[in-house]
Motif scaffolding. Structure first.
Motif, PDB file in Angstrom:
ATOM      1  N   ASP A 192       0.845  -1.191   0.000  1.00 58.50           N
ATOM      2  CA  ASP A 192       0.000   0.000   0.000  1.00 58.50           C
ATOM      3  C   ASP A 192       0.881   1.242   0.000  1.00 58.50           C
ATOM      4  N   ALA A 193       0.504   2.200  -0.790  1.00 60.00           N
ATOM      5  CA  ALA A 193       1.212   3.479  -0.809  1.00 60.00           C
ATOM      6  C   ALA A 193       0.806   4.290   0.415  1.00 60.00           C
ATOM      7  N   VAL A 194       1.705   5.125   0.871  1.00 62.69           N
ATOM      8  CA  VAL A 194       1.386   6.035   1.969  1.00 62.69           C
ATOM      9  C   VAL A 194       0.372   7.037   1.434  1.00 62.69           C
ATOM     10  N   PRO A 195      -0.726   7.248   2.142  1.00 63.99           N
ATOM     11  CA  PRO A 195      -1.738   8.191   1.669  1.00 63.99           C
ATOM     12  C   PRO A 195      -1.155   9.592   1.446  1.00 63.99           C
ATOM     13  N   GLU A 196      -1.635  10.245   0.425  1.00 63.04           N
ATOM     14  CA  GLU A 196      -1.203  11.599   0.058  1.00 63.04           C
ATOM     15  C   GLU A 196      -1.260  12.534   1.266  1.00 63.04           C
TER      16      GLU A 196
ATOM     17  N   TYR B  77       4.814   7.364   9.914  1.00 63.76           N
ATOM     18  CA  TYR B  77       5.501   7.194   8.637  1.00 63.76           C
ATOM     19  C   TYR B  77       6.938   7.703   8.706  1.00 63.76           C
TER      20      TYR B  77
ATOM     21  N   ARG C 175       0.358  12.366   4.112  1.00 63.88           N
ATOM     22  CA  ARG C 175       0.555  11.791   5.449  1.00 63.88           C
ATOM     23  C   ARG C 175       2.003  11.357   5.701  1.00 63.88           C
TER      24      ARG C 175
ATOM     25  N   GLU D 124       3.735  12.413   8.961  1.00 63.61           N
ATOM     26  CA  GLU D 124       3.186  12.009  10.258  1.00 63.61           C
ATOM     27  C   GLU D 124       4.196  11.154  11.017  1.00 63.61           C
TER      28      GLU D 124
END
Length: 124
Positions: free
Chosen positions: A102-106, A114, A108, A111
């Motif tokens: 899964d890609a790191v959400p735009e 991450y 984020r 944070e």
């Protein structure tokens, strides 16, 4: 190379390219004299996860059927469990195409979670 180039934009940036690099095609054309049970096993194994270890085990079985089975791999001349996953097949996690990333959400990436994961990854 062993199965074509594995570099460039197609291979690095597309899912199809990553799959092709990790799962090269194997074509088996058995001679007409192949016993029916072997043809059936080859047919059943068409959609099963196989590895180079399996190909090695297959070639060993063809060259000398009396050899004990190798430590890794299963002969393609016998049916392979269609539910066999990467762990049972001896495929390391980082090369397993069954794993989804899964890609790191735009927005984020900065944070704490991450950032910590990124730092550990770089240090490792």
């Amino acid at each position: 190379g062993d199965h074509g180039p594995s570099y460039g934009e197609f291979y690095q940036e597309s899912q199809a390219g990553r799959l092709e690099a990790k799962m090269p095609s194997l074509f088996v054309i058995p001679p007409a004299s192949t016993p029916p049970e072997v043809r059936r096993a080859l047919s059943l194994n068409t959609g099963v996860l196989t590895t180079p270890y399996d190909l090695h085990a297959t070639l060993r079985a063809i060259i000398n059927p009396n050899l004990p089975p190798p430590k890794h791999g299963m002969s393609l001349l016998s049916p392979i469990d269609p539910q066999r996953g990467c762990a049972r097949a001896g495929v390391p996690h980082e090369h397993c195409v069954c794993s989804e990333w899964d890609a790191v959400p735009e927005g984020r990436l900065g944070e704490p979670l991450y950032s910590a994961l990124s730092a550990v990854s770089v240090e490792w």
